[in-house]
Scaffold this active site. Structure first.
Site, PDB file in Angstrom:
ATOM      1  N   ARG A  39       0.805  -1.225   0.000  1.00  0.00           N
ATOM      2  CA  ARG A  39       0.000   0.000   0.000  1.00  0.00           C
ATOM      3  C   ARG A  39       0.838   1.275   0.000  1.00  0.00           C
ATOM      4  NH1 ARG A  39      -4.090   0.325   4.484  1.00  0.00           N
ATOM      5  NH2 ARG A  39      -3.226  -1.544   5.445  1.00  0.00           N
ATOM      6  N   ASP A 132       7.266  -1.838  10.992  1.00  0.00           N
ATOM      7  CA  ASP A 132       6.401  -0.738  10.553  1.00  0.00           C
ATOM      8  C   ASP A 132       5.589  -0.146  11.700  1.00  0.00           C
ATOM      9  OD1 ASP A 132       4.824  -2.948  10.901  1.00  0.00           O
ATOM     10  OD2 ASP A 132       3.883  -2.883   8.927  1.00  0.00           O
ATOM     11  N   TYR A 379      26.519  33.594  -1.144  1.00  0.00           N
ATOM     12  CA  TYR A 379      26.856  32.180  -1.083  1.00  0.00           C
ATOM     13  C   TYR A 379      28.271  32.025  -0.542  1.00  0.00           C
ATOM     14  CZ  TYR A 379      28.335  27.523  -2.310  1.00  0.00           C
ATOM     15  OH  TYR A 379      28.833  26.253  -2.235  1.00  0.00           O
TER      16      TYR A 379
HETATM   17  C1  UD1 Z   1      -1.158  -8.464  12.940  1.00  0.00           C
HETATM   18  C2  UD1 Z   1      -1.732  -9.287  14.075  1.00  0.00           C
HETATM   19  C3  UD1 Z   1      -2.973  -8.587  14.619  1.00  0.00           C
HETATM   20  C4  UD1 Z   1      -2.640  -7.189  15.052  1.00  0.00           C
HETATM   21  C5  UD1 Z   1      -1.979  -6.426  13.933  1.00  0.00           C
HETATM   22  C6  UD1 Z   1      -1.435  -5.121  14.433  1.00  0.00           C
HETATM   23  C7  UD1 Z   1      -1.198 -11.600  13.600  1.00  0.00           C
HETATM   24  C8  UD1 Z   1      -1.722 -12.878  13.102  1.00  0.00           C
HETATM   25  N1  UD1 Z   1      -2.062 -10.601  13.598  1.00  0.00           N
HETATM   26  O1  UD1 Z   1      -2.120  -8.493  11.903  1.00  0.00           O
HETATM   27  O2  UD1 Z   1      -3.506  -9.308  15.707  1.00  0.00           O
HETATM   28  O3  UD1 Z   1      -3.787  -6.508  15.509  1.00  0.00           O
HETATM   29  O4  UD1 Z   1      -0.858  -7.151  13.377  1.00  0.00           O
HETATM   30  O5  UD1 Z   1      -0.966  -4.351  13.364  1.00  0.00           O
HETATM   31  O6  UD1 Z   1      -0.064 -11.517  14.013  1.00  0.00           O
HETATM   32  N2  UD1 Z   1       5.104 -10.026   8.625  1.00  0.00           N
HETATM   33  C9  UD1 Z   1       6.191 -10.785   8.252  1.00  0.00           C
HETATM   34  N3  UD1 Z   1       5.981 -11.986   7.657  1.00  0.00           N
HETATM   35  C10 UD1 Z   1       4.744 -12.483   7.445  1.00  0.00           C
HETATM   36  C11 UD1 Z   1       3.639 -11.693   7.829  1.00  0.00           C
HETATM   37  C12 UD1 Z   1       3.856 -10.468   8.416  1.00  0.00           C
HETATM   38  O7  UD1 Z   1       7.337 -10.368   8.447  1.00  0.00           O
HETATM   39  O8  UD1 Z   1       4.656 -13.568   6.911  1.00  0.00           O
HETATM   40  C13 UD1 Z   1       5.344  -8.723   9.262  1.00  0.00           C
HETATM   41  C14 UD1 Z   1       4.846  -7.563   8.417  1.00  0.00           C
HETATM   42  O9  UD1 Z   1       5.885  -7.055   7.595  1.00  0.00           O
HETATM   43  C15 UD1 Z   1       4.437  -6.549   9.475  1.00  0.00           C
HETATM   44  C16 UD1 Z   1       3.998  -7.422  10.640  1.00  0.00           C
HETATM   45  O10 UD1 Z   1       4.605  -8.677  10.449  1.00  0.00           O
HETATM   46  O11 UD1 Z   1       5.515  -5.766   9.914  1.00  0.00           O
HETATM   47  C17 UD1 Z   1       2.493  -7.564  10.738  1.00  0.00           C
HETATM   48  O12 UD1 Z   1       1.997  -8.151   9.581  1.00  0.00           O
HETATM   49  P1  UD1 Z   1       0.582  -7.803   9.000  1.00  0.00           P
HETATM   50  O13 UD1 Z   1       0.367  -8.603   7.774  1.00  0.00           O
HETATM   51  O14 UD1 Z   1       0.393  -6.338   8.902  1.00  0.00           O
HETATM   52  O15 UD1 Z   1      -0.359  -8.372  10.154  1.00  0.00           O
HETATM   53  P2  UD1 Z   1      -1.865  -8.012  10.396  1.00  0.00           P
HETATM   54  O16 UD1 Z   1      -2.687  -8.878   9.542  1.00  0.00           O
HETATM   55  O17 UD1 Z   1      -2.067  -6.559  10.313  1.00  0.00           O
END
Ligand code: UD1
Ligand code: MG
Length: 477
Positions: A39, A132, A379
């Site tokens: 995004r 992030d 400058y």
């Molecule tokens: C996650 C949480 C959710 C929480 C939210 C807060 C889980 C299952 N859910 O959801 O409960 O409210 O964050 O923002 O944990 N990432 C990886 N590898 C992956 C997936 C994610 O490194 O395979 C990293 C992403 O880069 C990011 C973070 O983990 O920094 C969170 O991932 P994201 O996909 O945003 O999780 P949410 O679905 O938002």
């Protein structure tokens, strides 16, 4: 030290380093940054977008570094080269998550990096952060670790918050005392669960020994088909261990998924920094219009007028004033110095005490000596301006021939007349005077006058005769 029954699935903590003793507690930080950040619509990895002039990931690493972690591991995936290049100079390791199979799977990728040190493998506390979610403070991280070691020794500590709009965040199912049952992802939540306002920030603290045992048991049978880190809460409960949630303010755990959210996090950071600047003794006339960099250093009784922007590497000493609409980056402003309005101090500008740099003046890689004045439209680049020198309006140091840069040296107390060009390399001696409009290509001796312009020719009455002649010529047409 926690006591476990024999059927407890988690290995007991090492008796040599009981983690409950804060003196020997060791912390590892795991930062998740494998997500694509689609995004953001950017070629730059999401976690490298800057806040206050520094990649957001490095803000987070700096806050975590204050806990003196034994090891920090960044889990990378999409755009890993960029992230690796950013953290390598800090001596921080990365672990690759080749496929993004969920937050639980991501944390599991750090196992190798943590196993490979401290002899038998890491047995301290693991703090899980999101690359992030950059503004989490050291104090909150410490609070999470401390909660992990409270008397009830929970297996997992989760950082929760109550956002104005709980949206699609995971919901924390807990009792009033903060004992957690489980976390349910929005996609998997019932209507009643979605009505819960306590949300999961995603950040957790877990002992390494517990963490990897729990991760081994994660499945992906859920709405997203992912290995949810959040499921370790329920798994801990099933194994007879407790889990605890502590809360923090929503601003602190604001995540960045879009440019709009990036601007929001920047605004929050700036608001906090402005408040701190004022609390530390600087006057900000219109605080909302002043932009700081992550490393701006301000003394006491500094006055910052409206619409001043600091880039990285700026330092302003006691009693200095930065007038409106100035831009200061990589520059040092000495005690009592005066800058602007509309001044630009670029990297290497070094203003000594009581120096003055006025409107529409640009200074780069140059010392402006004590009490020296560069008041207007000038400058000064690659130069040393001696103490008390006066640089007239419109002076230019011609420092560049298109290939190389050269230095200009102006001695103490020298006077450079307006609209002079100082063609570097050139040396103007102390106390010398350069006449206005001079193009100086050779060194000027101390206390000498350098006058480099055509002599003035005066023709009395010439203008009047010219006008008469031209008026007559026009009338004849
Ligand atoms: C996650 C949480 C959710 C929480 C939210 C807060 C889980 C299952 N859910 O959801 O409960 O409210 O964050 O923002 O944990 N990432 C990886 N590898 C992956 C997936 C994610 O490194 O395979 C990293 C992403 O880069 C990011 C973070 O983990 O920094 C969170 O991932 P994201 O996909 O945003 O999780 P949410 O679905 O938002
Ligand atoms: Mg998210």
């Amino acid at each position: 030290m926690t006591t476990h029954s024999n059927d407890q699935p988690f290995p007991a903590h090492s008796p040599v380093h009981p983690p409950e003793d804060p003196a020997v507690r060791s912390i590892a930080v795991v930062i998740l940054a494998a997500g694509k950040g689609t995004r953001m619509k950017s070629d730059l990895h999401k976690v490298l977008h800057p806040i206050a002039g520094r990649p957001m990931l490095l803000h987070l690493i700096a806050s975590a570094a204050a806990l003196h972690p034994a090891k920090t591991v960044v889990v990378t995936g999409a755009g890993r080269e960029q992230v690796e290049a950013a953290v390598a100079p800090l001596g921080i390791s990365t672990a690759l998550q080749a496929e993004q199979l969920g937050t639980g799977h991501a944390v599991a990728q750090a196992r190798g990096a943590l196993a490979g040190f401290e002899g038998a493998g890491f047995e301290g506390d693991v703090l899980i952060l999101y690359g992030d979610v950059p503004l989490v403070t050291t104090a909150t991280m410490q609070r999470m670790i401390d909660r992990l070691h409270a008397d009830d020794t929970p297996a997992v500590v989760v950082l929760g918050f109550r956002p104005a709009d709980p949206g699609a965040y995971g919901r924390v199912i807990a009792d009033a005392a903060g004992r957690m049952d489980r976390i349910v992802e929005y996609k998997d939540a019932s209507k009643a669960e979605r009505a819960v306002t306590l949300c999961n920030s995603g950040l957790m603290a877990v002992r390494a020994t517990d963490l990897f045992a729990l991760l081994d048991r994660l499945g992906n049978d859920n709405a997203a088909g992912e290995y949810y880190l959040t499921d370790i809460v329920g798994l801990a409960g099933a194994a007879g261990r407790s889990a605890a949630v502590i809360e923090t303010g929503a601003d602190e755990v604001a995540g960045v998924n879009s440019r709009g959210e990036l601007a929001g996090v920047e605004a929050a950071w700036q608001a906090e920094r402005r408040a701190r600047a004022m609390a530390d003794g600087a006057t900000l006339i219109a605080p909302d219009t002043v932009w700081f960099a992550h490393d701006t250093v301000l003394g006491r009784d500094v006055v910052i007028e409206p619409n001043v922007v600091f880039g990285p590497g700026a330092r302003v000493e006691d009693g200095a004033t930065i007038h409106a609409f100035s831009h200061v980056e990589g520059a040092s402003v000495g005690k009592g110095a005066n800058v602007g309005p509309f001044a630009r101090l670029r990297p290497g500008a070094d203003l000594r005490a009581d120096a003055k740099v006025g409107n529409f003046v640009e200074v780069k890689k140059a010392v402006i000596g004590e009490g020296a004045k560069v008041s207007h439209l000038t400058y000064i680049g690659d130069a040393d301006i001696g103490a008390g020198a006066n640089i007239g309006a419109g002076t230019i140091t011609c420092n560049y021939d298109g290939y190389f840069k050269y230095r200009t040296v102006v001695g103490e107390g020298a006077f450079i007349g307006s609209n002079s060009a100082l063609v570097a390399p050139v040396n103007i001696g102390a106390g010398a005077i350069v006449a206005a409009g001079s193009v100086v290509t050779q060194d000027v001796e101390a206390d000498a006058l350098a006058l480099v312009r055509p002599p003035q020719i005066a023709k009395p009455g010439w203008a009047a005769r010219f006008r008469e002649k031209m008026i007559a010529r026009k009338a004849a047409r």
